[in-house]
Design an enzyme around this catalytic site. Structure first.
Site, mmCIF file in Angstrom:
data_model
loop_
_atom_site.group_PDB
_atom_site.id
_atom_site.type_symbol
_atom_site.label_atom_id
_atom_site.label_comp_id
_atom_site.label_asym_id
_atom_site.label_seq_id
_atom_site.Cartn_x
_atom_site.Cartn_y
_atom_site.Cartn_z
ATOM 1 N N ASP A 19 0.757 -1.197 0.027
ATOM 2 C CA ASP A 19 -0.015 -0.147 -0.094
ATOM 3 C C ASP A 19 0.960 1.123 -0.089
ATOM 4 O O ASP A 19 2.248 1.173 0.009
ATOM 5 C CB ASP A 19 -1.304 0.034 1.274
ATOM 6 C CG ASP A 19 -0.433 -0.038 2.520
ATOM 7 O OD1 ASP A 19 0.932 0.305 2.650
ATOM 8 O OD2 ASP A 19 -1.068 0.283 3.611
ATOM 9 N N CYS A 76 3.141 -3.317 3.968
ATOM 10 C CA CYS A 76 2.274 -2.300 4.477
ATOM 11 C C CYS A 76 2.881 -1.413 5.432
ATOM 12 O O CYS A 76 3.933 -1.859 5.944
ATOM 13 C CB CYS A 76 0.902 -2.589 4.863
ATOM 14 S SG CYS A 76 0.384 -3.507 6.427
ATOM 15 N N THR A 78 2.690 -1.472 8.959
ATOM 16 C CA THR A 78 3.096 -2.426 9.996
ATOM 17 C C THR A 78 3.287 -3.873 9.571
ATOM 18 O O THR A 78 3.947 -4.741 10.210
ATOM 19 C CB THR A 78 1.920 -2.574 10.910
ATOM 20 O OG1 THR A 78 1.024 -2.798 10.664
ATOM 21 C CG2 THR A 78 1.660 -1.296 11.881
ATOM 22 N N HIS A 109 9.049 -24.406 8.250
ATOM 23 C CA HIS A 109 7.757 -25.090 9.044
ATOM 24 C C HIS A 109 6.337 -24.584 8.528
ATOM 25 O O HIS A 109 5.587 -25.429 8.462
ATOM 26 C CB HIS A 109 7.991 -24.461 10.383
ATOM 27 C CG HIS A 109 8.972 -24.927 11.339
ATOM 28 N ND1 HIS A 109 9.102 -24.964 12.879
ATOM 29 C CD2 HIS A 109 10.233 -25.586 10.957
ATOM 30 C CE1 HIS A 109 10.414 -25.152 13.326
ATOM 31 N NE2 HIS A 109 11.070 -25.659 12.020
ATOM 32 N N HIS A 145 4.971 -30.866 10.492
ATOM 33 C CA HIS A 145 4.770 -29.538 10.078
ATOM 34 C C HIS A 145 3.646 -29.901 8.858
ATOM 35 O O HIS A 145 2.701 -28.890 8.740
ATOM 36 C CB HIS A 145 5.790 -28.947 9.330
ATOM 37 C CG HIS A 145 7.014 -28.334 10.130
ATOM 38 N ND1 HIS A 145 6.746 -27.973 11.580
ATOM 39 C CD2 HIS A 145 8.490 -28.865 10.319
ATOM 40 C CE1 HIS A 145 7.701 -27.786 12.233
ATOM 41 N NE2 HIS A 145 8.847 -28.381 11.936
HETATM 42 C C1 RB5 Z 1 -1.932 2.766 6.179
HETATM 43 O O1 RB5 Z 1 -1.816 4.106 7.095
HETATM 44 C C2 RB5 Z 1 -1.797 1.628 7.478
HETATM 45 O O2 RB5 Z 1 -2.905 1.635 8.095
HETATM 46 C C3 RB5 Z 1 -1.551 0.327 6.577
HETATM 47 O O3 RB5 Z 1 -0.211 0.556 6.055
HETATM 48 C C4 RB5 Z 1 -1.030 -0.893 7.813
HETATM 49 O O4 RB5 Z 1 -0.187 -0.329 8.461
HETATM 50 C C5 RB5 Z 1 -2.151 -1.529 7.894
HETATM 51 O O5 RB5 Z 1 -2.107 -2.522 8.879
#
Ligand code: RB5
Length: 157
Positions: A19, A76, A78, A109, A145
């Site tokens: 993203d 993304c 996080t 695994h 596994h």
């Molecule tokens: C986008 O702002 C953020 O929410 C997305 O990249 C991600 O971290 C969501 O889990």
């Protein structure tokens, strides 16, 4: 089971996607893999306009399942949202990895078919090194596994 053979690299088609929060890292991974000689498909996004991470997760996940690509690498902010979304695609095992060890075990695994990284969080280990480690390994095929993954697959179906 380490496999760094030329044949393995030739048979891999890697899809990368992110993203808006992971463009820099996604591009670094794309360029690195291209330089290393991998076939890589860019699923975007390439523009910082905010998008919804499920759209990219589902596109890459479905490409893995339809065998358009062999495996995927998603980013993304996080790594969490895009993991949750990718794992809704039947047959996808997307693994958010913050270390080389987790990357190795997610293959040996869990037979992960998508590696997920965090684009905004500072993780202790170099994300490119995590990608390299992930690509080195295959599923171990060990019965315990296989059995555990089989339970996930049974639940899905
Ligand atoms: C986008 O702002 C953020 O929410 C997305 O990249 C991600 O971290 C969501 O889990």
């Amino acid at each position: 089971m380490e496999n760094t053979s030329k044949n393995k690299k030739e048979n891999l088609i890697i899809g990368v996607g992110t993203d808006h929060a992971g463009i820099k890292l996604k591009d670094a991974i794309f360029n690195h893999l291209k330089e290393k000689g991998y076939e890589v498909i860019n699923f975007g996004v390439d523009n910082p306009t905010p998008v919804d991470y499920p759209d990219i997760a589902i596109a890459v996940g479905e490409a893995v399942i339809s065998k358009k690509i062999t495996c995927g690498i998603l980013v993304c902010g996080t790594g969490i949202g895009i993991s949750i979304a990718a794992n809704k695609v039947k047959g996808i095992r997307a693994a958010l990895c913050i270390s080389k060890n987790a990357a190795k075990l997610s293959k040996t695994h869990n037979n992960a078919n998508i590696l997920v990284l965090a684009g905004r969080d500072n993780v202790a280990e170099d994300p490119i090194a995590i990608v390299e480690e992930w690509l080195k390994f295959d599923f171990s095929g060990e019965e315990r596994h296989q059995r555990r993954i089989g339970k996930i697959t049974s639940y899905e179906t």
